[in-house]
Every structure is written in structure tokens, then in C-alpha cells.
Design an enzyme around this catalytic site. Sequence first.
Site, PDB file in Angstrom:
ATOM      1  N   SER A   5      40.047  34.356 -67.032  1.00  0.00           N
ATOM      2  CA  SER A   5      40.321  35.627 -66.371  1.00  0.00           C
ATOM      3  C   SER A   5      39.180  36.612 -66.622  1.00  0.00           C
ATOM      4  CB  SER A   5      41.676  36.146 -66.882  1.00  0.00           C
ATOM      5  OG  SER A   5      42.135  37.196 -66.125  1.00  0.00           O
ATOM      6  N   ASP A  26      47.387  29.778 -58.842  1.00  0.00           N
ATOM      7  CA  ASP A  26      46.876  31.088 -59.263  1.00  0.00           C
ATOM      8  C   ASP A  26      46.430  31.876 -58.034  1.00  0.00           C
ATOM      9  OD1 ASP A  26      45.587  33.274 -60.341  1.00  0.00           O
ATOM     10  OD2 ASP A  26      44.279  32.136 -61.675  1.00  0.00           O
ATOM     11  N   HIS A  77      48.548  32.383 -62.635  1.00  0.00           N
ATOM     12  CA  HIS A  77      47.319  32.748 -63.348  1.00  0.00           C
ATOM     13  C   HIS A  77      47.386  32.423 -64.850  1.00  0.00           C
ATOM     14  CE1 HIS A  77      43.717  34.885 -64.359  1.00  0.00           C
ATOM     15  NE2 HIS A  77      44.358  35.799 -65.053  1.00  0.00           N
ATOM     16  N   ASP A  78      48.543  32.647 -65.476  1.00  0.00           N
ATOM     17  CA  ASP A  78      48.659  32.393 -66.921  1.00  0.00           C
ATOM     18  C   ASP A  78      48.547  30.908 -67.283  1.00  0.00           C
ATOM     19  OD1 ASP A  78      48.593  34.806 -68.226  1.00  0.00           O
ATOM     20  OD2 ASP A  78      50.763  35.083 -68.330  1.00  0.00           O
TER      21      ASP A  78
HETATM   22  C1  LIG Z   1      44.728  36.022 -72.262  1.00  0.00           C
HETATM   23  C2  LIG Z   1      43.989  36.391 -73.394  1.00  0.00           C
HETATM   24  O1  LIG Z   1      42.839  36.254 -73.433  1.00  0.00           O
HETATM   25  S1  LIG Z   1      44.858  36.990 -74.638  1.00  0.00           S
HETATM   26  C3  LIG Z   1      46.437  37.513 -74.192  1.00  0.00           C
HETATM   27  C4  LIG Z   1      47.389  36.399 -74.061  1.00  0.00           C
HETATM   28  N1  LIG Z   1      48.699  36.856 -74.210  1.00  0.00           N
HETATM   29  C5  LIG Z   1      49.417  37.273 -73.178  1.00  0.00           C
HETATM   30  O2  LIG Z   1      49.021  37.275 -72.056  1.00  0.00           O
HETATM   31  C6  LIG Z   1      50.761  37.747 -73.530  1.00  0.00           C
HETATM   32  C7  LIG Z   1      51.631  37.890 -72.318  1.00  0.00           C
HETATM   33  N2  LIG Z   1      51.869  36.676 -71.676  1.00  0.00           N
HETATM   34  C8  LIG Z   1      52.831  35.836 -72.070  1.00  0.00           C
HETATM   35  O3  LIG Z   1      53.593  36.055 -72.944  1.00  0.00           O
HETATM   36  C9  LIG Z   1      52.903  34.594 -71.297  1.00  0.00           C
HETATM   37  O4  LIG Z   1      54.211  34.484 -70.937  1.00  0.00           O
HETATM   38  C10 LIG Z   1      52.400  33.381 -72.051  1.00  0.00           C
HETATM   39  C11 LIG Z   1      51.689  32.620 -70.998  1.00  0.00           C
HETATM   40  C12 LIG Z   1      51.367  33.738 -73.099  1.00  0.00           C
HETATM   41  C13 LIG Z   1      53.503  32.638 -72.763  1.00  0.00           C
HETATM   42  O5  LIG Z   1      54.334  32.004 -71.866  1.00  0.00           O
HETATM   43  P1  LIG Z   1      55.697  31.290 -72.301  1.00  0.00           P
HETATM   44  O6  LIG Z   1      55.548  30.486 -73.524  1.00  0.00           O
HETATM   45  O7  LIG Z   1      56.180  30.628 -71.070  1.00  0.00           O
HETATM   46  O8  LIG Z   1      56.606  32.482 -72.732  1.00  0.00           O
HETATM   47  P2  LIG Z   1      57.692  33.137 -71.817  1.00  0.00           P
HETATM   48  O9  LIG Z   1      57.054  33.720 -70.630  1.00  0.00           O
HETATM   49  O10 LIG Z   1      58.775  32.134 -71.613  1.00  0.00           O
HETATM   50  O11 LIG Z   1      58.328  34.311 -72.695  1.00  0.00           O
HETATM   51  C14 LIG Z   1      59.221  34.005 -73.756  1.00  0.00           C
HETATM   52  C15 LIG Z   1      59.925  35.272 -74.208  1.00  0.00           C
HETATM   53  O12 LIG Z   1      60.680  35.784 -73.097  1.00  0.00           O
HETATM   54  C16 LIG Z   1      62.028  35.962 -73.545  1.00  0.00           C
HETATM   55  N3  LIG Z   1      62.924  35.744 -72.431  1.00  0.00           N
HETATM   56  C17 LIG Z   1      63.039  34.627 -71.669  1.00  0.00           C
HETATM   57  N4  LIG Z   1      64.012  34.819 -70.737  1.00  0.00           N
HETATM   58  C18 LIG Z   1      64.482  36.065 -70.918  1.00  0.00           C
HETATM   59  C19 LIG Z   1      65.501  36.845 -70.267  1.00  0.00           C
HETATM   60  N5  LIG Z   1      66.217  36.386 -69.235  1.00  0.00           N
HETATM   61  N6  LIG Z   1      65.723  38.097 -70.727  1.00  0.00           N
HETATM   62  C20 LIG Z   1      65.010  38.608 -71.777  1.00  0.00           C
HETATM   63  N7  LIG Z   1      64.046  37.912 -72.417  1.00  0.00           N
HETATM   64  C21 LIG Z   1      63.792  36.663 -71.987  1.00  0.00           C
HETATM   65  C22 LIG Z   1      62.230  34.925 -74.630  1.00  0.00           C
HETATM   66  O13 LIG Z   1      63.331  35.244 -75.473  1.00  0.00           O
HETATM   67  C23 LIG Z   1      60.897  35.030 -75.355  1.00  0.00           C
HETATM   68  O14 LIG Z   1      60.959  36.176 -76.165  1.00  0.00           O
HETATM   69  P3  LIG Z   1      60.169  36.269 -77.587  1.00  0.00           P
HETATM   70  O15 LIG Z   1      58.728  35.994 -77.286  1.00  0.00           O
HETATM   71  O16 LIG Z   1      60.362  37.676 -78.039  1.00  0.00           O
HETATM   72  O17 LIG Z   1      60.764  35.250 -78.478  1.00  0.00           O
HETATM   73  N1  LIG Z   2      48.290  37.291 -69.592  1.00  0.00           N
HETATM   74  C1  LIG Z   2      46.885  37.521 -69.701  1.00  0.00           C
HETATM   75  C2  LIG Z   2      46.268  37.396 -68.379  1.00  0.00           C
HETATM   76  C3  LIG Z   2      45.417  38.483 -67.887  1.00  0.00           C
HETATM   77  O1  LIG Z   2      44.439  37.974 -67.049  1.00  0.00           O
HETATM   78  C4  LIG Z   2      46.619  38.796 -70.434  1.00  0.00           C
HETATM   79  O2  LIG Z   2      47.550  39.569 -70.632  1.00  0.00           O
HETATM   80  O3  LIG Z   2      45.507  39.021 -70.890  1.00  0.00           O
END
Ligand SMILES: CC(=O)SCCNC(=O)CCNC(=O)[C@H](O)C(C)(C)COP(=O)(O)OP(=O)(O)OC[C@H]1O[C@@H](n2cnc3c(N)ncnc32)[C@H](O)[C@@H]1OP(=O)(O)O
Ligand SMILES: N[C@@H](CCO)C(=O)O
Length: 401
Positions: free
Chosen positions: A180, A348, A381-382
Site C-alpha cells: 500500500s 483489491d 486490499h488488506d
Molecule cells: C499495514 C501496515 O503496514 S500496518 C497496519 C496493519 N494493521 C491494520 O491495518 C489494522 C487494521 N486492520 C485489521 O485489523 C485487519 O482486519 C487485519 C487485516 C489486520 C486483520 O484481519 P482479521 O484477522 O481478519 O481480523 P478481523 O477483521 O476479523 O477483526 C477481528 C476483530 O473484530 C472483532 N469482531 C468480529 N466480528 C465482530 C462483530 N460482529 N462485532 C464486533 N466485533 C467483531 C473480533 O472480536 C476481533 O476483535 P479483537 O481484535 O479486539 O479481538
Molecule cells: N489496513 C492497512 C491498509 C492501509 O493501506 C492500514 O491500516 O495501514
Amino acid sequence: MISAMGPAPTRAAGSVGPVETRYADLPDPIDLDCGRRLTQVRVAYETYGTLSPERDNVILVCHALSGDAHAAGRSATSTDSTRDGFGAEDRDGAGTQGLGWWDGMIGPGKAFDTDRFFVVSTNLLGGCRGTTGPSSVNPETGRPYGSDFPVVTVADMVRTERAFLATLGIERLAAVAGGSLGGMQALQWAVQYPDRVGAVVAIASTHALHAQGLAWNAIARDAIMRDPDWQGGHYHGTGRAPSAGMGVARMVGHVTYLSSDAMTDRFGRGLQSSDDVRYTITDAEFQVESYLRHQAGTFVKRFDANTYLYTSRALTYFDLARQHGDGSLAKALEGVTARTLLIAFSSDWLYPPSASRDVEEALLGLGKPVEFHVIDAPYGHDCFLLEEARQTPIIRRFLSA
Ligand SMILES: CC(=O)SCCNC(=O)CCNC(=O)[C@H](O)C(C)(C)COP(=O)(O)OP(=O)(O)OC[C@H]1O[C@@H](n2cnc3c(N)ncnc32)[C@H](O)[C@@H]1OP(=O)(O)O
Ligand SMILES: N[C@@H](CCO)C(=O)O
């Protein structure tokens, strides 16, 4: 071999083990594209693996919008992870709190193999996780910059990374990699410092975000700036922060990081609490609403609103052709000497495969070495954070060439 991490810590197989974020103060100011100059710049960074005596095995990993320097291993000092969506326990029960955001990709035997490479990860300029940004103290006023922080570009981020690496005595990169916005930085490195980069790995990235991408970013920034608690960007120290606006910004952003099919498969029209509608306009009735509110809630606890604004602006300004080639991508890439690996994901729509294909075609037209892979994966995208197993063999093979 020089170890920049000190004695090798005990580590689980495939893990870089416990890590600590460190900080470097740059000796010189950074001159920015906007014409302003930033003094007393600090860079937060982590390193994994061992620096070779020739200093020729360095891979710089650049993060996306909300990442930080903690890309791999388990943070010894913090349980505050950038992996918002991950629960406290992972599949093997070892827990993911404190794990780096690309832990599946960086480590012994992984895509960025720390048995071979010395991987350096930094928090980008304008960040809120240790590198100088809008929440840092402005040396001229003694108060946080807030919106007095200068507007920074991807080129400024790369300039800062280059100056930071010089403090470690690193002048050339075996490779620079990122997804990204991290991929934008990797491409920018190849254009800006062609003689200092051996290879580029740009994943789920683009040479310029399309109009819809600009639009969603604009909505997210507006949500922050229209929150009265933003206070023109000077909310630090007031006891109020634009959390409501930033939560909305993250919800918007998160939707753009997922595909429509992935959201349908996962949540459909499922109700959150029962099979019966509750006739409410305020509560999160649908599972998808509840999920987005959860993502917003965890995000506002770990991220600074002004950093969101500046970083989002930087990635929307990024336009290789406009900035380096008078509108021509081929002209912009003319000076590139690095081998380039591009990876995109079929679902994506924010950073679509067509954007990487533009870069591939421009490089091919110039007779430059480039590989392009589209991974057929449903999450949007993720995927660059989730599809680690499928990216790994492609990256390992490319880096072995
Ligand atoms: C990109 C870089 O260079 S660094 C930054 C990277 N980090 C990020 O982008 C953070 C934000 N993005 C994410 O969290 C993304 O979802 C990912 C790709 C990193 C992870 O994806 P996944 O493993 O599929 O996590 P998911 O999207 O299922 O989220 C799980 C969470 O949602 C919660 N959840 C799932 N369904 C629900 C619901 N119906 N209601 C409320 N919460 C919910 C889970 O309880 C869990 O919570 P917790 O993390 O507090 O335990
Ligand atoms: N989920 C990622 C994707 C952004 O491109 C982030 O928060 O950094």
C-alpha cells in the site's frame, strides 16, 4: 557478521523473538517538498537479523497508513499492537498482542528471511509511533506541532528514511519493500535514489491513487476535521481529541480495505444480537455495523488523528508520473536500476491490479527487469496483511535471484 540487535534472543521457530523499538535522532534537518525544513527529526525503528560486514544485506520495510516500526517479533515493551483485528489469542494459543504487523512475512525462513537479510523497519515521517510527526513537540514553540506540522509527501518520507539509514552506516539497500503506502515508498526509493536500491517489492500498491481512492480519503479526512474536538488541529493538551471523527474515518477506510464479497461472506445481512430487528437508529443492529464500530474503537486508542490527516494526504499526493515524469510514467521510471517485483490481489479495488500493471508495462517498455503477480484472493486490499503464505514463495524466489 555484525549483530545490530546484540546477542541473539531465544526465539520460537520462524520468529525473530522479542524486539524493542529504538530511536535515532537525525543530525541534519530534512528539506521538504513543500519548501519547509524540519529540524530535530527523530525516527523510530526496529531491526531483525544480522547486518553483514559488507552492509550489503539490508532490506528496508515501509509500512502502510496505520502501521509503525514494529513489523515483526513480539514487542518487549508494549502490548499495543497495530493488528487491530487480532484477538489476544492466536490459533496456537500463544497470543498475538504485541506481534508486529508483518510478523508472518519477516523472520527466519519467511518471505523476508532474517537468516539472510538484515531487515530494518521504520515509522514513517509524520507518524505517531515514535517518528517526528504532528504530535511531536515543535522545537520553535515548545508545544506539539498539531496542524502547524508541514505537509509531507512520500518523497519526504523516503528522504527521511535515507537520512536515518545513513546514521546506521547503511548507504545501499539490497531491497526496499512495502504494501500500500509502503509500496509507494518502495517505488519512490527506486526513482529518487536509483543507485542505492538493488530491488523493489511493491505489494498492493500504485503509482497514483485513482479518483475513487482520493474521494474515500477525502471523506475520512473531513470526518476528522469536522469533529469539533479537532480544534483546527490543536487538540493536544486540551483533554479533547477528535475520536468520533477519527472513528468514522477508520470505518470508511476499513470498508475500502475489504472487498464486497468478503463482507457479504463474513457478515451478510446478519443481525448482531438476535434474529429480530430492534427498531433502533442508534445501536449497531447488523453484525457489519458492530464490526466497524469495533474497528473504530480499537483504532482511536492507538492512533493520532493528525497523523491520519497528514499520512492520508501524502498518499493521495503520490503520483509518480506527475512528480517525476511530466505526466509520463515511463519517463518517471527511466532512471530506475532496481529489479522490481509487483504483487497485486484480484479483489483489491482500492489499489487494483491494473495500477501495478501500469508500472509493469512502463518498466517493460524501458527494458527494465520486472515481475508482476496477481494473487487470486477474496479479501480486498488488506490481502497484503492476510495472504502471507501465498506471497512468501514469490518474494523468496525474487530475492534469491
Ligand atoms: C499495514 C501496515 O503496514 S500496518 C497496519 C496493519 N494493521 C491494520 O491495518 C489494522 C487494521 N486492520 C485489521 O485489523 C485487519 O482486519 C487485519 C487485516 C489486520 C486483520 O484481519 P482479521 O484477522 O481478519 O481480523 P478481523 O477483521 O476479523 O477483526 C477481528 C476483530 O473484530 C472483532 N469482531 C468480529 N466480528 C465482530 C462483530 N460482529 N462485532 C464486533 N466485533 C467483531 C473480533 O472480536 C476481533 O476483535 P479483537 O481484535 O479486539 O479481538
Ligand atoms: N489496513 C492497512 C491498509 C492501509 O493501506 C492500514 O491500516 O495501514
